[in-house]
Design a protein around this motif. Sequence first.
Motif, short mmCIF file in Angstrom:
data_model
loop_
_atom_site.label_atom_id
_atom_site.label_comp_id
_atom_site.label_asym_id
_atom_site.label_seq_id
_atom_site.Cartn_x
_atom_site.Cartn_y
_atom_site.Cartn_z
N UNK A 442 0.70 -1.30 -0.08
CA UNK A 442 0.04 -0.40 0.49
C UNK A 442 0.74 0.98 0.23
N UNK A 443 1.60 1.48 0.84
CA UNK A 443 3.18 2.22 0.75
C UNK A 443 3.57 2.95 -0.91
N UNK A 444 4.36 1.41 -1.37
CA UNK A 444 4.52 1.44 -2.69
C UNK A 444 3.72 2.59 -3.41
N UNK A 445 2.04 1.92 -3.28
CA UNK A 445 0.80 2.22 -4.07
C UNK A 445 0.75 3.58 -4.56
N UNK A 446 1.74 4.02 -2.79
CA UNK A 446 0.82 5.69 -2.61
C UNK A 446 1.96 6.25 -3.13
N UNK A 447 3.17 5.90 -2.62
CA UNK A 447 4.46 6.46 -3.39
C UNK A 447 4.00 7.02 -5.16
N UNK A 448 3.47 5.45 -5.96
CA UNK A 448 3.53 5.98 -7.36
C UNK A 448 2.34 6.54 -7.95
N UNK A 449 1.32 6.32 -6.96
CA UNK A 449 0.35 7.33 -7.17
C UNK A 449 0.30 8.67 -7.17
N UNK A 450 1.36 9.38 -5.82
CA UNK A 450 2.10 10.98 -5.83
C UNK A 450 2.86 11.27 -7.38
N UNK A 451 3.59 10.00 -7.35
CA UNK A 451 4.63 10.41 -8.65
C UNK A 451 3.88 10.47 -9.77
N UNK A 452 2.78 9.61 -9.94
CA UNK A 452 2.17 10.14 -11.01
C UNK A 452 1.14 11.14 -11.39
N UNK A 453 1.07 11.70 -10.09
CA UNK A 453 0.69 12.92 -9.60
C UNK A 453 0.75 14.55 -10.23
N UNK A 454 2.00 13.92 -9.46
CA UNK A 454 3.19 15.33 -10.40
C UNK A 454 3.59 15.03 -12.20
N UNK A 455 4.13 13.91 -12.18
CA UNK A 455 3.79 14.05 -13.96
C UNK A 455 2.74 14.61 -15.18
N UNK A 456 1.27 13.73 -14.64
CA UNK A 456 0.40 13.92 -14.95
C UNK A 456 -0.64 15.35 -15.55
N UNK A 457 0.45 16.29 -13.59
CA UNK A 457 -0.05 17.77 -13.99
C UNK A 457 1.30 18.30 -13.82
N UNK A 458 1.99 18.85 -15.51
CA UNK A 458 2.59 19.54 -15.03
C UNK A 458 2.85 21.00 -15.14
N UNK A 459 1.86 21.59 -14.61
CA UNK A 459 1.40 23.01 -15.06
C UNK A 459 1.19 23.82 -13.08
N UNK A 460 1.45 22.28 -12.49
CA UNK A 460 -0.12 22.46 -10.79
C UNK A 460 2.12 23.67 -10.69
N UNK A 461 1.12 24.15 -9.45
CA UNK A 461 1.33 25.32 -8.81
C UNK A 461 2.66 24.01 -7.95
N UNK A 462 4.20 25.16 -7.45
CA UNK A 462 6.06 25.06 -6.71
C UNK A 462 4.98 24.20 -5.76
N UNK A 463 4.48 24.95 -5.07
CA UNK A 463 3.57 24.63 -3.61
C UNK A 463 3.58 23.22 -3.30
N UNK A 464 2.50 23.19 -4.41
CA UNK A 464 1.88 21.97 -4.33
C UNK A 464 2.19 20.58 -4.79
N UNK A 465 3.35 20.40 -5.43
CA UNK A 465 4.83 20.04 -5.84
C UNK A 465 5.19 19.22 -5.00
N UNK A 466 5.55 20.34 -4.28
CA UNK A 466 6.82 20.42 -3.09
C UNK A 466 6.32 19.61 -1.85
N UNK A 467 5.03 19.69 -1.41
CA UNK A 467 4.00 18.95 -0.92
C UNK A 467 4.21 17.27 -0.90
N UNK A 468 3.64 17.59 -2.25
CA UNK A 468 3.32 15.51 -2.46
C UNK A 468 5.51 15.30 -2.87
N UNK A 469 6.42 15.89 -2.86
CA UNK A 469 7.83 15.44 -3.08
C UNK A 469 7.39 15.03 -1.22
N UNK A 470 7.54 15.87 -0.21
CA UNK A 470 6.97 15.66 0.83
C UNK A 470 6.90 14.29 1.35
N UNK A 471 5.80 14.42 0.84
CA UNK A 471 4.49 13.32 1.14
C UNK A 471 5.69 12.04 0.45
#
Length: 625
Positions: A442-471
């Motif tokens: 499940x933890x591996x699934x979370x990492x995969x999902x977070x990385x997919x979000x980052x790559x799937x939305x290239x115009x995402x705000x940097x603050x959100x990307x930084x928060x996803x990276x922390x997660x």
Amino acid sequence: MNKCLVVILALCFHFANAQKEPNATYQFLKKIDDINYLNDSKNKSSIDSLQLIIDNSSNDTIKGYFYRIQAKFLISQLEHDVALKSLDKSIAFYKNANNSLGIIKSMMNKGGVLYQKGETKKATQEYVNALAIAEKKGYKNEIAALYKNIGLVYYSQGKTKEALAYNNKALDIFNQLKSKKDIAATYVNIGNCYFDDYQPQNALLNYNKALKLSKETNDNQTIAKLYNNIGSVYINDLQDTIKGIDYLLDALAIKKQMNNQNDLIIQYNNIAAVYLDIRKYDLALSYNDKAFELASKSGNLEELINVYDTYALINSAKKDFKKAYDYHKLYSKTKDSLLNIDNLKAVEEINTKYQTAEKEKQLLQKEAEAKKKTTTIIILSLLAFFIAIVGFLIYRQQRLKNVQQKQEFELQSAITQIENQNKLHEQRLAISRDLHDNIGAQLTFIISSVENLKFGFPTMENSIKNHLTKISDFTKTTIVELRDTIWAMNANEFTFDDLSSRIYNFIEKAQSAKENTAFKFLVDDSLKNSKFSSLEGVNLYRTIQEAVNNAIKYADATEVSVQVQPNENGIVIDISDNGKGFDLETIDFGNGIVNMQKRIEEIGGIFKIQSELTKGTQITISLNK
């Protein structure tokens, strides 16, 4: 990528006492047996056409040899149940011929098939029975092969210490016999143990020793397995995916030539998992489809579980969450089916043993009652003449009965204690498996999902990307701590050597993150074999880890030292740094220091901390042993 290694069973198919057999028949069988894998239609035709002739033969050793070769072909085609029937015939004919070496080899093959079917208990019993015969007869090669196979069973249960011990015993004998192929196979199994213990350099060292010997003997079967294992090390532990894929594809090319179906399932699924990790989803699906086709055909539930899991991850990465969910349900259902099959078998086995014990108990009771009646008649008949003797016999009988009852009570107490220990160990194993299979996945699934979000939305705000990276980073750290917890749960006790290797790994990671900080870790040689309970080991490790983390994060230290020394009462551990320090009277201790103190007090130790502004911090742990 899953840590999917290839292990090597001693499936020996060699002929015993050849000089006693009809030469033409033996030579023909030997020619077939010398082929690495009996996997093409020509060889199948040869085996089928020979069976009628063999069955009409009066030579039981030739029959035993033939059915062992037939099983070899069936194993390569994943027809395990039919192979077991052939091996049972082989063993029966060898017994008729009083051919102990043939019996041992066919029993080894049978244990290997049972192991591949997941019936580890039956496999182990087959190996142990064969080992008893081999040791009695002094067959060194077979003794070493059986040590290696028993080590493999321990490896499959996550007991790498026991697995290493058995494989090293096998290696000593194979070195005496100068058997290059067997030495290479043993190095592979030793490398697998180090790989599972997260020691990639030791794993590669043993794999490369095996590869050198396998190339000298042109053993393509072992070379293919080694390419797969070396590729897994580069991908999982050394983060060199390109080099790792090259090794896996080389292994696949060799295995295709050999056409061993079970090896191909594992290889296709392995490669699919790697392409998933590097986001080449179409390639991942293509290889996983091939693995699914073979696994479905063979009914191999163990491999189907891995294939369904990979399908779920691929579809999740492609954002087809419905398909991902459907495959996850298939994964869970198949896994539950496998567990239910195992549980039903275990319950049936226990019930059979219980019924047998009850029948034996009733038989003993009837025999005791019959003896009691006979004794009573004799005593009554001779009472007048032998009253003194009868009195003595009664006294003696009562004394023996008391001794027997005492012994039975002590035995029952010992059995109860062992059963409780076994249940506790089984519970710990079950919990660790659940943590690894469920929470880890499940933890591996979370990492995969977070990385997919980052790559799937290239115009995402940097603050959100930084928060996803922390997660993502926090989840990866959690996986590392989960592995440490599983490591602690799977051992009844630790030595300082075990603890040292974990602390060294942690300090190496800290060194890479803090290049300007010098780390020093010293353990007195006299303490390396000191033993700790599971609780003591994990509490010491977590405390040292927290202390070093504090020095890195808050102290601005350029030097961090961990020293372990003996004293009169036990052990003293000092963790010190030359950082900025703090005032003990004004500082408000956080949860980290409070938790460290609680951990040490929980195992009966003493925790002290000293610090001054600009003069660094020293933590002292005293533990009585």
